[in-house]
Scaffold this motif. Structure first.
Motif, PDB file in Angstrom:
ATOM      1  N   TYR A 142      29.442 -51.592   7.117  1.00 18.13           N
ATOM      2  CA  TYR A 142      28.250 -51.570   7.959  1.00 18.13           C
ATOM      3  C   TYR A 142      27.091 -52.308   7.293  1.00 18.13           C
ATOM      4  O   TYR A 142      26.306 -52.998   7.954  1.00 18.13           O
ATOM      5  CB  TYR A 142      27.839 -50.131   8.260  1.00 18.13           C
ATOM      6  CG  TYR A 142      28.769 -49.377   9.179  1.00 18.13           C
ATOM      7  CD1 TYR A 142      29.714 -50.040   9.959  1.00 18.13           C
ATOM      8  CD2 TYR A 142      28.707 -47.991   9.272  1.00 18.13           C
ATOM      9  CE1 TYR A 142      30.562 -49.340  10.792  1.00 18.13           C
ATOM     10  CE2 TYR A 142      29.552 -47.282  10.119  1.00 18.13           C
ATOM     11  CZ  TYR A 142      30.484 -47.961  10.872  1.00 18.13           C
ATOM     12  OH  TYR A 142      31.314 -47.268  11.707  1.00 18.13           O
ATOM     13  N   GLU A 161      27.644 -55.976   7.695  1.00 18.35           N
ATOM     14  CA  GLU A 161      27.440 -56.406   9.079  1.00 18.35           C
ATOM     15  C   GLU A 161      25.995 -56.275   9.527  1.00 18.35           C
ATOM     16  O   GLU A 161      25.659 -56.653  10.650  1.00 18.35           O
ATOM     17  CB  GLU A 161      28.339 -55.588  10.015  1.00 18.35           C
ATOM     18  CG  GLU A 161      29.821 -55.840   9.823  1.00 18.35           C
ATOM     19  CD  GLU A 161      30.205 -57.270  10.159  1.00 18.35           C
ATOM     20  OE1 GLU A 161      29.752 -57.773  11.206  1.00 18.35           O
ATOM     21  OE2 GLU A 161      30.942 -57.884   9.358  1.00 18.35           O
ATOM     22  N   VAL A 214      29.463 -45.662  18.206  1.00 17.08           N
ATOM     23  CA  VAL A 214      30.857 -46.110  18.132  1.00 17.08           C
ATOM     24  C   VAL A 214      31.807 -45.031  18.633  1.00 17.08           C
ATOM     25  O   VAL A 214      32.675 -45.282  19.480  1.00 17.08           O
ATOM     26  CB  VAL A 214      31.208 -46.513  16.683  1.00 17.08           C
ATOM     27  CG1 VAL A 214      32.703 -46.803  16.545  1.00 17.08           C
ATOM     28  CG2 VAL A 214      30.392 -47.735  16.262  1.00 17.08           C
ATOM     29  N   ILE A 252      31.726 -52.692  17.130  1.00 16.96           N
ATOM     30  CA  ILE A 252      30.816 -52.987  16.028  1.00 16.96           C
ATOM     31  C   ILE A 252      29.930 -54.171  16.389  1.00 16.96           C
ATOM     32  O   ILE A 252      28.726 -54.189  16.095  1.00 16.96           O
ATOM     33  CB  ILE A 252      31.607 -53.274  14.740  1.00 16.96           C
ATOM     34  CG1 ILE A 252      32.354 -52.016  14.282  1.00 16.96           C
ATOM     35  CG2 ILE A 252      30.676 -53.761  13.623  1.00 16.96           C
ATOM     36  CD1 ILE A 252      31.455 -50.838  13.977  1.00 16.96           C
TER      37      ILE A 252
END
Length: 239
Positions: free
Chosen positions: A20, A23, A54, A61
């Motif tokens: 995460y 990203e 999610v 994502i």
């Protein structure tokens, strides 16, 4: 806190947290050394929000990343909330690839009856056209007749959603909390609405058709107490 503690606090594995971070779904932690960083409560909150989007909302994502990128670009409260709402809806609304002309006409007629405005490429409108087209394909040409009733129910729901995002008709929350409520209210609100609708439909069916002994599971047996000894006895005598 270190990243391991962040994982323990949120129940998210450390490799997932690192993903995460790469990203851009989580802001970087405060560097304490070249290979170490410290994280705070804002990371706990953001990580839980990501997981809600999610796991409960079903967003990819990539879609979560688009939402956060749009939220980070807001400059004015009112405009920011409207744009954030649009961004979230684009992310969570599946749009059909092909359009049924008659279904599109039914959807436009529905908008006209409600006095609503919508761009032709708005995801929600295109999704509605897809639903109506599918209903026609499976032989339910009159499914569109449900829409006006849905609209009457959804008007107050829409106002409640906006009240939740702004803390009431005349109030504003802090920018970050308001934007977060837009995300939560849209993503989790859709999931909650579907669940409540199913619960309400089951109760309506029981009122209309009664509570047959064949009702499934322990729920039926718990409610069977109100049906008297005969019903309990009949259930007990089954092999």
């Amino acid at each position: 806190m270190r990243i391991a503690e962040l994982g323990r606090r949120t129940g998210v594995p450390v490799p997932t947290i690192k993903y995460y971070l790469r990203e851009g779904l989580l802001p970087p932690g405060e560097r304490t050394s070249p290979n170490q960083a410290r994280y705070g409560e804002e990371h706990v909150r953001r990580l839980r929000l990501v997981r809600a989007m999610v796991d409960v909302g079903g967003l990819s994502i990539a879609a979560v990343g688009e939402v956060f990128a749009a939220l980070a670009d807001q400059d004015q409260e009112e405009r920011g909330l409207v744009r954030a709402l649009s961004t979230v809806e684009v992310a969570v609304t599946p749009v059909p690839e092909h359009e049924d002309a008659e279904a599109a006409a039914q959807a436009r007629a529905f908008l006209e009856r409600q006095g609503w405005r919508s761009d032709e490429d708005e995801p929600a409108l295109r999704a509605l056209v897809g639903v109506l087209g599918t209903a026609r394909e499976v032989g339910h040409d009159r499914f569109w007749e449900l829409l006006d009733g849905y609209a009457r129910l959804c008007g107050p729901l829409a106002e409640a959603d906006l009240d939740y995002a702004t803390d009431g008709p005349g109030g504003w929350l802090e920018r970050e909390e308001a934007l977060e409520r837009v995300v939560v209210g849209t993503v989790l609100g859709d999931a909650a609405l579907a669940a409540v609708r199913r619960l309400a439909r089951k109760q309506a069916a029981r009122r209309r058709f009664g509570n047959p002994r064949a009702d499934c599971g322990t729920e039926g047996s718990a409610e069977g107490g109100s049906e008297g000894p005969a019903a309990d006895g009949a259930t007990a005598e089954r092999p």
